[in-house]
Design a protein around this motif. Structure first.
Motif, PDB file in Angstrom:
ATOM      1  N   ALA A  14       0.824  -1.207   0.000  1.00  0.00           N
ATOM      2  CA  ALA A  14       0.000   0.000   0.000  1.00  0.00           C
ATOM      3  C   ALA A  14       0.862   1.264   0.000  1.00  0.00           C
ATOM      4  CB  ALA A  14      -0.937  -0.006   1.206  1.00  0.00           C
ATOM      5  N   ARG A  15       1.953   1.229   0.757  1.00  0.00           N
ATOM      6  CA  ARG A  15       2.836   2.401   0.776  1.00  0.00           C
ATOM      7  C   ARG A  15       3.472   2.627  -0.586  1.00  0.00           C
ATOM      8  NH1 ARG A  15       6.078   1.205   6.445  1.00  0.00           N
ATOM      9  NH2 ARG A  15       4.419   1.850   7.897  1.00  0.00           N
ATOM     10  N   ALA A  16       3.948   1.543  -1.210  1.00  0.00           N
ATOM     11  CA  ALA A  16       4.564   1.679  -2.529  1.00  0.00           C
ATOM     12  C   ALA A  16       3.546   2.189  -3.547  1.00  0.00           C
ATOM     13  CB  ALA A  16       5.141   0.336  -2.978  1.00  0.00           C
ATOM     14  N   ARG A  17       2.349   1.644  -3.498  1.00  0.00           N
ATOM     15  CA  ARG A  17       1.310   2.070  -4.437  1.00  0.00           C
ATOM     16  C   ARG A  17       0.907   3.526  -4.186  1.00  0.00           C
ATOM     17  NH1 ARG A  17       0.007   1.771  -9.435  1.00  0.00           N
ATOM     18  NH2 ARG A  17      -2.239   1.884  -9.840  1.00  0.00           N
ATOM     19  N   TRP A  18       0.914   3.922  -2.910  1.00  0.00           N
ATOM     20  CA  TRP A  18       0.583   5.299  -2.552  1.00  0.00           C
ATOM     21  C   TRP A  18       1.573   6.267  -3.189  1.00  0.00           C
ATOM     22  CZ3 TRP A  18      -3.692   7.148  -0.383  1.00  0.00           C
ATOM     23  CH2 TRP A  18      -3.683   8.429   0.170  1.00  0.00           C
ATOM     24  N   MET A  19       2.860   5.940  -3.122  1.00  0.00           N
ATOM     25  CA  MET A  19       3.876   6.797  -3.721  1.00  0.00           C
ATOM     26  C   MET A  19       3.791   6.770  -5.243  1.00  0.00           C
ATOM     27  SD  MET A  19       7.270   6.466  -1.302  1.00  0.00           S
ATOM     28  CE  MET A  19       7.081   4.766  -0.765  1.00  0.00           C
ATOM     29  N   GLU A  20       3.440   5.644  -5.816  1.00  0.00           N
ATOM     30  CA  GLU A  20       3.276   5.573  -7.273  1.00  0.00           C
ATOM     31  C   GLU A  20       2.150   6.486  -7.738  1.00  0.00           C
ATOM     32  OE1 GLU A  20       4.754   0.920  -7.814  1.00  0.00           O
ATOM     33  OE2 GLU A  20       2.639   1.446  -7.945  1.00  0.00           O
ATOM     34  N   ASN A  21       1.017   6.454  -7.015  1.00  0.00           N
ATOM     35  CA  ASN A  21      -0.151   7.243  -7.419  1.00  0.00           C
ATOM     36  C   ASN A  21       0.038   8.737  -7.186  1.00  0.00           C
ATOM     37  OD1 ASN A  21      -1.625   5.015  -8.275  1.00  0.00           O
ATOM     38  ND2 ASN A  21      -2.626   4.713  -6.299  1.00  0.00           N
ATOM     39  N   ASN A  22       0.688   9.090  -6.070  1.00  0.00           N
ATOM     40  CA  ASN A  22       0.731  10.495  -5.667  1.00  0.00           C
ATOM     41  C   ASN A  22       2.065  11.186  -5.913  1.00  0.00           C
ATOM     42  OD1 ASN A  22      -1.981  10.848  -4.158  1.00  0.00           O
ATOM     43  ND2 ASN A  22      -1.142   8.989  -3.243  1.00  0.00           N
ATOM     44  N   PHE A  23       3.106  10.413  -6.168  1.00  0.00           N
ATOM     45  CA  PHE A  23       4.424  11.011  -6.372  1.00  0.00           C
ATOM     46  C   PHE A  23       4.915  10.803  -7.805  1.00  0.00           C
ATOM     47  CE2 PHE A  23       9.128  10.711  -6.043  1.00  0.00           C
ATOM     48  CZ  PHE A  23       9.395  12.019  -5.662  1.00  0.00           C
ATOM     49  N   TYR A  24       5.030   9.542  -8.211  1.00  0.00           N
ATOM     50  CA  TYR A  24       5.613   9.253  -9.519  1.00  0.00           C
ATOM     51  C   TYR A  24       4.661   9.566 -10.672  1.00  0.00           C
ATOM     52  CZ  TYR A  24       9.591   7.071  -7.248  1.00  0.00           C
ATOM     53  OH  TYR A  24      10.723   6.854  -6.500  1.00  0.00           O
ATOM     54  N   ALA A  25       3.392   9.182 -10.544  1.00  0.00           N
ATOM     55  CA  ALA A  25       2.453   9.438 -11.641  1.00  0.00           C
ATOM     56  C   ALA A  25       2.279  10.937 -11.912  1.00  0.00           C
ATOM     57  CB  ALA A  25       1.102   8.780 -11.343  1.00  0.00           C
ATOM     58  N   PRO A  26       2.037  11.796 -10.883  1.00  0.00           N
ATOM     59  CA  PRO A  26       1.959  13.233 -11.149  1.00  0.00           C
ATOM     60  C   PRO A  26       3.264  13.809 -11.697  1.00  0.00           C
ATOM     61  CG  PRO A  26       0.979  12.735  -9.025  1.00  0.00           C
ATOM     62  CD  PRO A  26       1.675  11.492  -9.489  1.00  0.00           C
ATOM     63  N   MET A  27       4.396  13.291 -11.246  1.00  0.00           N
ATOM     64  CA  MET A  27       5.679  13.772 -11.742  1.00  0.00           C
ATOM     65  C   MET A  27       5.810  13.509 -13.241  1.00  0.00           C
ATOM     66  SD  MET A  27       9.510  12.526 -10.670  1.00  0.00           S
ATOM     67  CE  MET A  27       9.123  12.664  -8.934  1.00  0.00           C
ATOM     68  N   LEU A  28       5.333  12.356 -13.694  1.00  0.00           N
ATOM     69  CA  LEU A  28       5.419  12.009 -15.104  1.00  0.00           C
ATOM     70  C   LEU A  28       4.379  12.757 -15.941  1.00  0.00           C
ATOM     71  CD1 LEU A  28       5.929   8.147 -14.766  1.00  0.00           C
ATOM     72  CD2 LEU A  28       7.636   9.834 -15.430  1.00  0.00           C
ATOM     73  N   GLN A  29       3.267  13.144 -15.318  1.00  0.00           N
ATOM     74  CA  GLN A  29       2.209  13.821 -16.072  1.00  0.00           C
ATOM     75  C   GLN A  29       2.538  15.296 -16.318  1.00  0.00           C
ATOM     76  OE1 GLN A  29      -1.310  12.929 -13.713  1.00  0.00           O
ATOM     77  NE2 GLN A  29      -1.926  11.329 -15.141  1.00  0.00           N
ATOM     78  N   ASP A  30       2.559  16.071 -15.241  1.00  0.00           N
ATOM     79  CA  ASP A  30       2.770  17.513 -15.411  1.00  0.00           C
ATOM     80  C   ASP A  30       3.775  18.095 -14.422  1.00  0.00           C
ATOM     81  OD1 ASP A  30       1.325  17.398 -13.072  1.00  0.00           O
ATOM     82  OD2 ASP A  30      -0.515  18.223 -13.926  1.00  0.00           O
ATOM     83  N   GLY A  31       4.340  17.253 -13.567  1.00  0.00           N
ATOM     84  CA  GLY A  31       5.319  17.737 -12.605  1.00  0.00           C
ATOM     85  C   GLY A  31       4.724  18.329 -11.349  1.00  0.00           C
ATOM     86  N   ASP A  32       3.394  18.449 -11.291  1.00  0.00           N
ATOM     87  CA  ASP A  32       2.730  19.002 -10.107  1.00  0.00           C
ATOM     88  C   ASP A  32       2.378  17.853  -9.170  1.00  0.00           C
ATOM     89  OD1 ASP A  32       1.286  20.308  -8.201  1.00  0.00           O
ATOM     90  OD2 ASP A  32      -0.114  21.288  -9.572  1.00  0.00           O
ATOM     91  N   LEU A  33       3.014  17.807  -8.015  1.00  0.00           N
ATOM     92  CA  LEU A  33       2.823  16.698  -7.074  1.00  0.00           C
ATOM     93  C   LEU A  33       1.587  16.861  -6.202  1.00  0.00           C
ATOM     94  CD1 LEU A  33       6.515  16.085  -5.938  1.00  0.00           C
ATOM     95  CD2 LEU A  33       5.233  14.994  -7.789  1.00  0.00           C
ATOM     96  N   HIS A  34       0.905  17.980  -6.279  1.00  0.00           N
ATOM     97  CA  HIS A  34      -0.352  18.203  -5.561  1.00  0.00           C
ATOM     98  C   HIS A  34      -0.228  17.872  -4.076  1.00  0.00           C
ATOM     99  CE1 HIS A  34      -2.462  18.836  -9.355  1.00  0.00           C
ATOM    100  NE2 HIS A  34      -1.886  17.728  -9.814  1.00  0.00           N
ATOM    101  N   THR A  35       0.808  18.376  -3.457  1.00  0.00           N
ATOM    102  CA  THR A  35       0.997  18.113  -2.029  1.00  0.00           C
ATOM    103  C   THR A  35      -0.087  18.766  -1.176  1.00  0.00           C
ATOM    104  OG1 THR A  35       2.508  20.027  -1.927  1.00  0.00           O
ATOM    105  CG2 THR A  35       3.482  17.830  -2.256  1.00  0.00           C
ATOM    106  N   GLU A  36      -0.814  19.718  -1.775  1.00  0.00           N
ATOM    107  CA  GLU A  36      -1.895  20.349  -1.016  1.00  0.00           C
ATOM    108  C   GLU A  36      -3.032  19.371  -0.722  1.00  0.00           C
ATOM    109  OE1 GLU A  36      -2.986  20.672  -5.311  1.00  0.00           O
ATOM    110  OE2 GLU A  36      -1.163  21.012  -4.123  1.00  0.00           O
ATOM    111  N   ASN A  37      -3.049  18.226  -1.432  1.00  0.00           N
ATOM    112  CA  ASN A  37      -4.089  17.224  -1.180  1.00  0.00           C
ATOM    113  C   ASN A  37      -3.874  16.468   0.130  1.00  0.00           C
ATOM    114  OD1 ASN A  37      -5.308  17.887  -3.596  1.00  0.00           O
ATOM    115  ND2 ASN A  37      -4.304  16.242  -4.745  1.00  0.00           N
ATOM    116  N   GLY A  38      -2.704  16.609   0.704  1.00  0.00           N
ATOM    117  CA  GLY A  38      -2.450  15.979   1.999  1.00  0.00           C
ATOM    118  C   GLY A  38      -1.908  14.574   1.935  1.00  0.00           C
ATOM    119  N   TRP A  39      -1.513  14.112   0.746  1.00  0.00           N
ATOM    120  CA  TRP A  39      -1.048  12.736   0.651  1.00  0.00           C
ATOM    121  C   TRP A  39       0.279  12.519   1.377  1.00  0.00           C
ATOM    122  CZ3 TRP A  39       3.640  11.527  -1.510  1.00  0.00           C
ATOM    123  CH2 TRP A  39       4.239  12.457  -2.371  1.00  0.00           C
ATOM    124  N   THR A  40       1.098  13.572   1.462  1.00  0.00           N
ATOM    125  CA  THR A  40       2.366  13.440   2.188  1.00  0.00           C
ATOM    126  C   THR A  40       2.125  13.255   3.686  1.00  0.00           C
ATOM    127  OG1 THR A  40       2.516  15.862   2.301  1.00  0.00           O
ATOM    128  CG2 THR A  40       3.672  14.760   0.494  1.00  0.00           C
TER     129      THR A  40
END
Length: 227
Positions: free
Chosen positions: A94-120
């Motif tokens: 779950a932790r690995a998948r969480w980082m894939e969805n919220n860290f790596y995928a946004p980085m590959l899309q537009d570079g905006d990690l959307h940390t304001e969503n609270g995922w960190t």
């Protein structure tokens, strides 16, 4: 009164923080891989044990079908052990998948990690206060659906086949039931317990499958929880 957490402010990660997250992700992948191997090991134990019981029961026409009954106890033990291991595996996965969805995928899309969503913050809380993400019942249901249902069905088919063909072909339903006798326990009781045993595990597997489907559908793309 509980305080209400304010929405997290957006932030950018430094190069060192990005590198640390990359190493953290690799660590979670490694741990999930190790525990996935442990799951396979437990399943192998169940398969080998069933194979030994089949060899003993079908070694001769006069061999007792009792090993096919007793092996169900061992399979149940392996199922419970594997469900416990699966709960640990699910934490790392779950932790690995969480980082894939919220860290790596946004980085590959537009570079905006959307940390304001609270995922960190969710990830940080999970490291500070680690908990299981699924219940024991959920873990049992998933392992039954993935592996153990087929093992139980093979065990059941082999037991019924043993009663039908050994020591000779069964001639009537009464004879079939009599062959299921185990000491003082009548065949009717043994067969009834067997039906309940298989039906109960199938019910748990179906119930958990529907529960998982409903949970995933309702959660959608929310970043409020892991698991």
């Amino acid at each position: 009164m509980d305080s209400v957490r304010e929405p997290a402010a957006a932030r950018d990660f430094s190069n060192s923080e990005m590198g640390a997250l990359a190493h953290l992700y690799r660590g979670e992948i490694y741990r999930s891989t190790i525990w996935r191997t442990r799951l396979d090991t437990t399943t192998n134990w169940a398969v080998v044990t069933l194979g030994i019981a089949l060899s003993i029961a079908f070694s001769s026409p006069n061999a007792s079908p009792l090993p096919l009954v007793l092996v169900g106890i061992l399979i149940l033990f392996f199922l419970l052990l594997e469900a416990r291991r699966y709960r640990y595996f699910n934490v790392w996965r779950a932790r690995a998948r969480w980082m894939e969805n919220n860290f790596y995928a946004p980085m590959l899309q537009d570079g905006d990690l959307h940390t304001e969503n609270g995922w960190t913050q969710v990830l940080a809380d999970n490291y500070l206060r680690p908990v299981y993400h699924i219940s024991q019942a959920t873990a049992i249901g998933r392992r039954i659906r993935r592996n153990y249902l087929w093992i139980l069905l093979i065990q059941t088919a082999a037991y019924i086949g043993k009663l039908l063909v050994h020591p000779t072909g069964v001639g009537s339903l009464t004879e079939f039931v009599e062959r299921a006798d185990i000491g003082p326990f009548p065949g009717e009781a043994v067969l009834a317990i067997g039906v309940f045993y298989v039906a109960s595990w199938m019910t748990i597997a179906i119930w958990i499958a529907r529960s998982d489907a409903a949970k995933f559908k309702s959660r959608g793309s929310s970043s409020s929880s892991m698991g």
